[in-house]
Design a protein around this motif. Structure first.
Motif, PDB file in Angstrom:
ATOM      1  N   ARG A 119      28.860  -8.879 -36.556  1.00  0.00           N
ATOM      2  CA  ARG A 119      28.140  -9.465 -37.692  1.00  0.00           C
ATOM      3  C   ARG A 119      26.692  -8.976 -37.721  1.00  0.00           C
ATOM      4  O   ARG A 119      26.162  -8.619 -38.782  1.00  0.00           O
ATOM      5  CB  ARG A 119      28.174 -10.996 -37.621  1.00  0.00           C
ATOM      6  CG  ARG A 119      29.519 -11.612 -38.012  1.00  0.00           C
ATOM      7  CD  ARG A 119      29.370 -13.100 -38.297  1.00  0.00           C
ATOM      8  NE  ARG A 119      28.912 -13.827 -37.131  1.00  0.00           N
ATOM      9  CZ  ARG A 119      29.724 -14.344 -36.209  1.00  0.00           C
ATOM     10  NH1 ARG A 119      31.032 -14.181 -36.312  1.00  0.00           N
ATOM     11  NH2 ARG A 119      29.238 -15.004 -35.181  1.00  0.00           N
TER      12      ARG A 119
ATOM     13  N   GLU B 166      26.580  -5.337 -38.845  1.00  0.00           N
ATOM     14  CA  GLU B 166      26.863  -5.209 -40.280  1.00  0.00           C
ATOM     15  C   GLU B 166      25.654  -5.641 -41.106  1.00  0.00           C
ATOM     16  O   GLU B 166      25.258  -4.954 -42.060  1.00  0.00           O
ATOM     17  CB  GLU B 166      28.079  -6.046 -40.650  1.00  0.00           C
ATOM     18  CG  GLU B 166      28.475  -5.916 -42.121  1.00  0.00           C
ATOM     19  CD  GLU B 166      29.721  -6.706 -42.469  1.00  0.00           C
ATOM     20  OE1 GLU B 166      30.312  -6.427 -43.529  1.00  0.00           O
ATOM     21  OE2 GLU B 166      30.101  -7.603 -41.688  1.00  0.00           O
ATOM     22  N   GLU B 167      25.055  -6.774 -40.745  1.00  0.00           N
ATOM     23  CA  GLU B 167      23.890  -7.273 -41.479  1.00  0.00           C
ATOM     24  C   GLU B 167      22.706  -6.316 -41.379  1.00  0.00           C
ATOM     25  O   GLU B 167      21.903  -6.222 -42.309  1.00  0.00           O
ATOM     26  CB  GLU B 167      23.496  -8.653 -40.945  1.00  0.00           C
ATOM     27  CG  GLU B 167      24.504  -9.747 -41.289  1.00  0.00           C
ATOM     28  CD  GLU B 167      24.264 -11.034 -40.521  1.00  0.00           C
ATOM     29  OE1 GLU B 167      23.290 -11.076 -39.720  1.00  0.00           O
ATOM     30  OE2 GLU B 167      25.038 -12.000 -40.702  1.00  0.00           O
TER      31      GLU B 167
END
Length: 253
Positions: A51, A54-55
């Motif tokens: 996560r 990806e962010e």
């Protein structure tokens, strides 16, 4: 090796500013652990790591299994010479052989033009620099400065295992490095710097000093006298609450 924090994300930030495509690998490499308990306790937070990447805009993430990286018991070993036998190599026998093997695999699989490693693992950076030179990898290696917590503790995945009181006490490592740096820049002897560091760490009563050395970044052999400030580093390792921590400063950044 995962359990990503702001220090890791700074590597990605540097990579994104200097490249068109970024690739991160997450793999807890068993061949670089000489302590099986340490391997078992190493934090694994893959979903959260993915996560974060990806962010932050990472293009690709390579997350192989141990069976994929080592489909059979490896009979190939790397001996990276004296630089891999000092400090961390001395206290963690075989550590850098395992690092060299897995990084060679990752370089061959990903085939990057640029690679970004943190200063926090300073000796590892120079070991990889030698690896790139010896094997003629067409890779430009970049060192990214250490990210620190508010008290000065170097960010590390291992910090997750520290109790809050131990985390505060561990900030003495950075204070010791700063004190030694100040003394050496004022032309005090290495012996005096070592004495001050040992006294400061001993004042904690909980930190157990493993080593503090002033070394040349050419070979990481301990120095008796500072002759070239630009290639001198201060390296420290200690244990607290069953967690082993390392840190360093370049004498002149």
């Amino acid at each position: 090796m995962g359990a990503l924090h702001a220090g890791h994300m700074s590597l990605l930030e540097q990579a994104k500013s200097a490249t068109d495509i970024t690739v991160a690998s997450i793999f807890v490499n068993p061949t670089q652990f000489n302590n099986r308990e340490d391997l078992a306790l190493y934090p694994r937070t893959l979903e959260a790591d993915l996560r974060k990447l990806e962010e932050a805009g990472c293009d690709y993430v390579f997350t192989p299994s141990t069976d994929e990286m080592y489909p059979q018991s490896s009979e190939v070993t790397l001996k990276l010479g004296s630089i891999a036998n000092e400090l961390e190599g001395k206290f963690r026998p075989g550590h850098f052989d395992g690092v060299g093997l897995v990084v060679s695999k990752l370089f061959n699989i990903v085939q990057p033009q640029k690679a970004f490693f943190g200063q926090k693992d300073l000796q590892q950076y120079f070991v990889i620099q030698k690896l790139i030179s010896e094997f003629n990898f067409p890779i430009h290696l970049f060192m990214v400065p250490t990210k620190r917590e508010p008290g000065g503790l170097a960010m590390s995945s291992r910090n997750e295992r520290l109790a809050s009181s131990d985390r505060q006490e561990a900030c003495l490592l950075y204070q010791a490095l700063q004190k030694a740096q100040q003394l050496l820049l004022q032309e005090h002897s290495i012996e005096q710097a070592k004495k001050e560091v040992k006294e400061l760490i001993a004042s904690s009563g909980r930190l157990q000093l493993e080593y503090f050395e002033v070394v040349s970044t050419a070979d990481f052999k301990p120095l008796k006298k500072v002759e070239n400030k630009q290639s001198t580093a201060l390296c420290i390792a200690a244990e607290i609450g069953g967690v082993r921590l390392i840190d360093n400063l370049l004498l002149i950044s």
